[in-house]
Design a protein around this motif. Structure first.
Motif, PDB file in Angstrom:
ATOM      1  N   LEU A   1       2.976   2.028  -2.222  1.00 41.34           N
ATOM      2  CA  LEU A   1       4.318   2.291  -2.738  1.00 41.34           C
ATOM      3  C   LEU A   1       5.215   1.072  -2.544  1.00 41.34           C
ATOM      4  O   LEU A   1       5.928   0.657  -3.460  1.00 41.34           O
ATOM      5  CB  LEU A   1       4.905   3.520  -2.032  1.00 41.34           C
ATOM      6  CG  LEU A   1       6.330   3.912  -2.379  1.00 41.34           C
ATOM      7  CD1 LEU A   1       6.450   4.324  -3.839  1.00 41.34           C
ATOM      8  CD2 LEU A   1       6.786   5.055  -1.474  1.00 41.34           C
ATOM      9  N   LEU A   2       5.159   0.481  -1.356  1.00 36.71           N
ATOM     10  CA  LEU A   2       5.978  -0.705  -1.073  1.00 36.71           C
ATOM     11  C   LEU A   2       5.528  -1.912  -1.885  1.00 36.71           C
ATOM     12  O   LEU A   2       6.364  -2.692  -2.352  1.00 36.71           O
ATOM     13  CB  LEU A   2       5.952  -1.021   0.423  1.00 36.71           C
ATOM     14  CG  LEU A   2       6.696  -0.016   1.296  1.00 36.71           C
ATOM     15  CD1 LEU A   2       6.407  -0.268   2.764  1.00 36.71           C
ATOM     16  CD2 LEU A   2       8.189  -0.043   1.018  1.00 36.71           C
ATOM     17  N   GLN A   3       4.211  -2.078  -2.084  1.00 35.66           N
ATOM     18  CA  GLN A   3       3.703  -3.198  -2.888  1.00 35.66           C
ATOM     19  C   GLN A   3       4.253  -3.133  -4.305  1.00 35.66           C
ATOM     20  O   GLN A   3       4.574  -4.167  -4.892  1.00 35.66           O
ATOM     21  CB  GLN A   3       2.178  -3.169  -2.944  1.00 35.66           C
ATOM     22  CG  GLN A   3       1.520  -4.021  -1.915  1.00 35.66           C
ATOM     23  CD  GLN A   3       0.017  -4.112  -2.126  1.00 35.66           C
ATOM     24  OE1 GLN A   3      -0.619  -3.203  -2.670  1.00 35.66           O
ATOM     25  NE2 GLN A   3      -0.565  -5.196  -1.679  1.00 35.66           N
TER      26      GLN A   3
ATOM     27  N   SER B   1       3.815  -5.867  13.135  1.00 36.93           N
ATOM     28  CA  SER B   1       4.000  -4.536  12.571  1.00 36.93           C
ATOM     29  C   SER B   1       3.134  -4.444  11.330  1.00 36.93           C
ATOM     30  O   SER B   1       2.905  -5.441  10.641  1.00 36.93           O
ATOM     31  CB  SER B   1       5.468  -4.316  12.198  1.00 36.93           C
ATOM     32  OG  SER B   1       6.286  -4.423  13.339  1.00 36.93           O
ATOM     33  N   ILE B   2       2.675  -3.226  11.025  1.00 34.05           N
ATOM     34  CA  ILE B   2       1.788  -3.058   9.872  1.00 34.05           C
ATOM     35  C   ILE B   2       2.023  -1.697   9.227  1.00 34.05           C
ATOM     36  O   ILE B   2       2.259  -0.700   9.911  1.00 34.05           O
ATOM     37  CB  ILE B   2       0.305  -3.248  10.287  1.00 34.05           C
ATOM     38  CG1 ILE B   2      -0.618  -3.209   9.073  1.00 34.05           C
ATOM     39  CG2 ILE B   2      -0.103  -2.258  11.339  1.00 34.05           C
ATOM     40  CD1 ILE B   2      -2.034  -3.679   9.372  1.00 34.05           C
ATOM     41  N   ILE B   3       1.980  -1.711   7.913  1.00 33.68           N
ATOM     42  CA  ILE B   3       2.080  -0.486   7.118  1.00 33.68           C
ATOM     43  C   ILE B   3       0.893  -0.470   6.176  1.00 33.68           C
ATOM     44  O   ILE B   3       0.620  -1.462   5.495  1.00 33.68           O
ATOM     45  CB  ILE B   3       3.389  -0.443   6.310  1.00 33.68           C
ATOM     46  CG1 ILE B   3       4.594  -0.412   7.268  1.00 33.68           C
ATOM     47  CG2 ILE B   3       3.406   0.763   5.370  1.00 33.68           C
ATOM     48  CD1 ILE B   3       5.931  -0.578   6.576  1.00 33.68           C
TER      49      ILE B   3
ATOM     50  N   LEU C   1       3.511  -6.579   8.009  1.00 34.35           N
ATOM     51  CA  LEU C   1       2.326  -6.759   7.172  1.00 34.35           C
ATOM     52  C   LEU C   1       2.127  -5.513   6.316  1.00 34.35           C
ATOM     53  O   LEU C   1       2.009  -4.404   6.842  1.00 34.35           O
ATOM     54  CB  LEU C   1       1.090  -7.004   8.046  1.00 34.35           C
ATOM     55  CG  LEU C   1      -0.180  -7.379   7.288  1.00 34.35           C
ATOM     56  CD1 LEU C   1      -0.047  -8.762   6.660  1.00 34.35           C
ATOM     57  CD2 LEU C   1      -1.380  -7.328   8.216  1.00 34.35           C
ATOM     58  N   ILE C   2       2.103  -5.698   5.013  1.00 35.81           N
ATOM     59  CA  ILE C   2       1.840  -4.614   4.069  1.00 35.81           C
ATOM     60  C   ILE C   2       0.376  -4.747   3.676  1.00 35.81           C
ATOM     61  O   ILE C   2      -0.026  -5.719   3.042  1.00 35.81           O
ATOM     62  CB  ILE C   2       2.748  -4.707   2.819  1.00 35.81           C
ATOM     63  CG1 ILE C   2       4.225  -4.781   3.232  1.00 35.81           C
ATOM     64  CG2 ILE C   2       2.479  -3.552   1.878  1.00 35.81           C
ATOM     65  CD1 ILE C   2       4.718  -3.606   4.041  1.00 35.81           C
TER      66      ILE C   2
ATOM     67  N   LEU D   1       2.697 -10.496   4.445  1.00 30.13           N
ATOM     68  CA  LEU D   1       3.823 -10.360   5.356  1.00 30.13           C
ATOM     69  C   LEU D   1       5.113 -10.372   4.545  1.00 30.13           C
ATOM     70  O   LEU D   1       5.347 -11.289   3.750  1.00 30.13           O
ATOM     71  CB  LEU D   1       3.798 -11.517   6.355  1.00 30.13           C
ATOM     72  CG  LEU D   1       4.511 -11.355   7.672  1.00 30.13           C
ATOM     73  CD1 LEU D   1       3.986 -10.162   8.451  1.00 30.13           C
ATOM     74  CD2 LEU D   1       4.366 -12.623   8.495  1.00 30.13           C
ATOM     75  N   HIS D   2       5.925  -9.338   4.727  1.00 26.20           N
ATOM     76  CA  HIS D   2       7.203  -9.213   4.018  1.00 26.20           C
ATOM     77  C   HIS D   2       8.313  -8.935   5.010  1.00 26.20           C
ATOM     78  O   HIS D   2       8.088  -8.298   6.035  1.00 26.20           O
ATOM     79  CB  HIS D   2       7.158  -8.055   3.012  1.00 26.20           C
ATOM     80  CG  HIS D   2       6.261  -8.276   1.861  1.00 26.20           C
ATOM     81  ND1 HIS D   2       6.657  -8.919   0.715  1.00 26.20           N
ATOM     82  CD2 HIS D   2       4.967  -7.926   1.657  1.00 26.20           C
ATOM     83  CE1 HIS D   2       5.647  -8.963  -0.138  1.00 26.20           C
ATOM     84  NE2 HIS D   2       4.604  -8.374   0.410  1.00 26.20           N
TER      85      HIS D   2
END
Length: 156
Positions: free
Chosen positions: A68-70, A59-61, A115-116, A93-94
């Motif tokens: 924003l998530l970082q 999965s990836i964003i 994956l961010i 990867l989170h």
């Protein structure tokens, strides 16, 4: 469709007890999503459209959502480089909670490895490893694009 549950061989226990319509061949931010599902990511107060992709390893964003998530997650996470149809992408990867939004039954929170990668210009992708492998799901194309259903439940 009579209910939001899916049963196999008339079993008493449902195989999947939540469902939502999915969108077929939907354009989203310049990308065509073959199967688009609604989700909420990491407790954010808004829904996102995501590409449900059983062929994607991870999965990836990306983009603004990744930035924003970082800011929330910090620099932790395993760094990896992912080879995609749009090229090689570096990210971290989170483990994040993603809520699959149900129209029938209960929405389902799935803790997934995602994956961010702010450099990713594609859509939010829900891939197999670390995410889809953690749930039970089925796609029913129904009688047409407005009648396509995504059934889902926890794998346990």
């Amino acid at each position: 469709m009579a209910s939001g549950t899916m049963r196999l061989d008339e079993a008493a226990q449902p195989w999947a007890d939540s469902s939502a319509r999915y969108r077929v061949a939907t354009e989203h931010e310049g990308t065509l999503l073959t199967v688009a599902v609604r989700c909420r990511i990491a407790g954010l107060p808004f829904e996102s459209q995501a590409l449900l992709d059983t062929g994607a390893a991870w999965s990836i964003i990306g983009g603004d959502l990744a930035e924003l998530l970082q800011a929330q997650l910090g620099a932790s996470g395993q760094t990896m480089i992912l080879s995609t149809r749009l090229g090689r992408i570096r990210g971290a990867l989170h483990d994040l909670d993603v809520v699959l939004v149900a129209e029938r039954g209960e929405s389902l929170a799935v803790s997934g490895s995602i994956l961010i990668a702010p450099g990713w210009i594609g859509p939010v992708v829900l891939g197999y490893r670390g995410f889809l492998e953690r749930l039970r799901f089925a796609l029913d194309p129904g009688c047409g694009p407005d009648d396509a259903w995504f059934f889902f439940s926890s794998a346990g």
